[in-house]
Structures are given as C-alpha cells and as structure tokens.
Design a protein around this motif. Structure first.
Motif, PDB file in Angstrom:
ATOM      1  N   ARG A  45      -4.879   0.503  -5.663  1.00 11.34           N
ATOM      2  CA  ARG A  45      -4.924   0.778  -4.221  1.00 11.34           C
ATOM      3  C   ARG A  45      -6.281   0.354  -3.635  1.00 11.34           C
ATOM      4  O   ARG A  45      -6.342  -0.212  -2.533  1.00 11.34           O
TER       5      ARG A  45
ATOM      6  N   LEU B  92       2.153   1.917  -3.534  1.00 10.28           N
ATOM      7  CA  LEU B  92       1.125   2.480  -4.406  1.00 10.28           C
ATOM      8  C   LEU B  92       0.835   3.932  -4.060  1.00 10.28           C
ATOM      9  O   LEU B  92       0.668   4.775  -4.954  1.00 10.28           O
TER      10      LEU B  92
ATOM     11  N   THR C 185      -3.093   3.647 -10.397  1.00  9.72           N
ATOM     12  CA  THR C 185      -2.648   3.434  -9.019  1.00  9.72           C
ATOM     13  C   THR C 185      -3.821   3.472  -8.055  1.00  9.72           C
ATOM     14  O   THR C 185      -3.887   2.669  -7.110  1.00  9.72           O
TER      15      THR C 185
ATOM     16  N   ARG D  38       0.832  -1.208   0.000  1.00  9.39           N
ATOM     17  CA  ARG D  38       0.000   0.000   0.000  1.00  9.39           C
ATOM     18  C   ARG D  38       0.865   1.255   0.000  1.00  9.39           C
ATOM     19  O   ARG D  38       0.553   2.235  -0.689  1.00  9.39           O
TER      20      ARG D  38
END
Length: 348
Positions: free
Chosen positions: A245, A196, A241, A193
């Motif tokens: 995510r 990203l 992205t 995470r």
C-alpha cells in the motif's frame, strides 16, 4: 452438506441422519461443511448441535467484520476471504467455524449472488481434497480448523500478489509516460488501493481475533501454538499489504505530481498566450488612438470648410474681404489645437 468422520484410519463420508450417532462416538471427530445456511442447516446447527440462537443467526446473516464468541464447549469464529469482482469490487467470502471438542462445523456465506459456489467453498474444498488424497490427517478439530484457515490466509496472500502485479503494471505506465486517459488511470490506481485496504483490514481484524483466542483459558495447551501461528500469519499478511500500500501510494503521489506539473506548464503556456494577446490588443489600441486622433485633426478643418462653404444669402462674413484668409487661419488653428491636445495625451 459434507459430513466426514475423521479418525486415525482416514475419513469416511456420512449423511445428516448419521450425525447424532457420530457425535456420541469417542474415536476421531466429525467435520460438517455447510455450503449455505438453509433450513436444513439451521436445524442441524440448532437442534443437532444445540448452538446458541445468536450464533445460528450469525450464520444466516452477513457479518461485515470478523468476530469470535467463546462458549462453554466450543468457539465460534467468523472470518473473511477476498474475491475479485467487476470494476475493482472486492467480495467478502464469509467462513463461519464452530470449533468444539469432538467436531468442527464450517458454514459458508451468505455471500453476494455474483460469487460462485466454487469460489465460496475454495478453502474447505482444498482441505477436503488433501484429506481424501491422504496428504492431510488432522488429529483434532483445532488442527483441521488450522489447516482451513491456513488455506484462507494463502488466498489472502494470493490476492495481494494479484494486486501487486497490477500495481507494477500501473507504475510502468507512469514511469513510461504511457497514460492516455488520466481519469481512467487514477480510477485504476484507487481500485488497487481499495483492494489492498480491504485485505489489510481482513488480516488485521482476523489477527486480533486469533491473538485473543490464544489467551482463552479453555483452549487446550497443545493447540495454543497453532492459534498463535495463525495470528502471526495474519500479521504477516497485514504487514505485506501495508508495504504494498505504501508502494502504491508512492506511485499515486508521483503521478499526481506529474499531473500538477503538467497543469502548471499548461497554465504558463496559457498565461504566455494571454500576455501575447494583451500586447497585441494594446498595440492595436495605440494604432486606433492614432487613427482617431488624426481623423479628429482633419475633421476640424473639414467642419470649418463645410460651414463656410454653405451658399446662403444672409450668411455672415459672406462679403467680408478677409473671410477667406480667416477661414484658412481658423482651419489651421483648429487642427493645430487638436494636434497639441492629442500629443499631450500621448495619442500621437
């Protein structure tokens, strides 16, 4: 330091001593690629090109976010590309560009010492190889900058692709129940995470920068399209992205739900065990009460017998004819009284 004079006939390499002369020539343009901003590079930026001291300072120091400064005859653009580090760390590879009418100056860094020179110069080296191989013939500094930034954007996309591969593997572990260490697994999830979010921030800020650059009055009309195209590419990276995510957030939420469910089941099992222990303890207490009650009942006659069994000369009732029956009745009465009392309390 790489110095190229790019014309319609191709690209020729030169040295720092040729720069002053090259900048006065009318044909083609000059590309100066500086691997790191040392004292020689500062001299070139400040004395040969005459850039503003704050712009030179931006090249010597690390910039945490992308930025752009428009001057009378050139534009300074600061961008970042991601590079994977150890334990999920994301290195910011800084690329500074001075885009002028007859030149393009690219400055790399400063970067983390853990970043290799090969990684830091990845975009400009790829473009330089294309020029040397005849596959690219930029006709202006803006066109060359567009090619370099396009390579930077591709690297951002490749980074998102690598992280997405990790996310899919993590999802397979969750759905397959193949998670041995939950704490380490959660760490891997949040590292992905973090990667990203980092690329998303780079792309969003860079896209806003190029969107603003497209509105500059001094920007040649012929280059406005390429600047807008660059802004659109950064926006595309940001959207990709964002999608990945959200996908990863779904995996994290699913795994957290599994952990919550497992914790609930463990809690229920513990509660059931506690209930069983409580029932066993209650039953044991009931038995202890019964044993204690009967022990008290039999203790009362024993106490009377012990008192009447003492062999003292001057004991009362020693010569009484009804002493023995009285002792028996007293023992029976004491036992019955205690039995009635314990029975009333529910001990028997």
């Amino acid at each position: 330091m790489h110095i190229l004079k790019i014309t319609e006939d191709g690209a020729a390499r030169h040295t720092v001593d040729d720069l002053a002369r090259l900048l006065t020539e009318q044909d083609g343009f000059v590309w100066v690629d500086i691997p790191h901003c040392d004292d020689t590079a500062v001299h070139v930026l400040a004395e040969v090109f005459g850039f503003h001291r704050l712009a030179v300072k931006d090249c010597r120091e690390r910039n945490r976010v992308p930025k752009m400064h428009a001057y009378d005859d050139h534009v300074l653009a600061v961008l970042h590309a991601p590079e994977r580090g150890e334990r999920g760390h994301v290195h910011y590879l800084e690329l500074d560009q001075f885009i002028g009418r007859g030149y393009l100056v690219t400055v790399h860094g400063p970067n983390n010492p853990a970043v290799t020179a090969e990684a830091a110069e990845r975009e400009t080296r790829a473009v330089r190889d294309r020029i040397d191989g005849g596959r690219l013939r930029p006709d202006s500094p803006a066109a060359l900058s567009h090619a370099i930034v396009a390579a930077l954007i591709r690297n951002q996309e490749e980074y998102v692709e690598h992280v997405t591969t990790d996310v899919w593997a993590l999802e397979q572990q969750v759905t397959g129940g193949d998670v041995a260490e939950p704490e380490a697994f959660l760490t891997e999830l949040f590292r992905a995470r973090h990667g990203l979010l980092t690329v998303r921030t780079m792309a969003a800020l860079s896209g806003a920068l190029y969107t603003h650059m497209a509105t500059l009055p001094a920007l040649p009309k012929g280059h406005r399209g390429s600047v807008e195209d660059t802004a659109d590419r950064f926006t595309r990276v940001r959207r990709i992205t964002d999608g990945q995510r959200e996908y990863l957030q779904g995996v994290i939420g699913f795994y957290q739900s599994l952990l919550t469910l497992r914790s609930t089941l463990v809690g229920q099992t513990q509660n059931e065990r506690v209930r069983e222990l409580t029932e066993a303890s209650y039953a044991q207490n009931e038995e202890v009460k019964k044993i204690s009650a009967w022990a008290a009942i039999f203790f009362a006659p024993s106490l009377v017998a012990a008192a009447y069994g003492m062999n003292f000369t001057h004991m009362p009732e020693l010569r009484w004819a009804f002493g023995y029956p009285f002792a028996l009745v007293l023992m029976a009465a004491a036992g019955m009284a205690l039995y009635w009392a314990f029975k009333r309390r529910g001990w028997l």
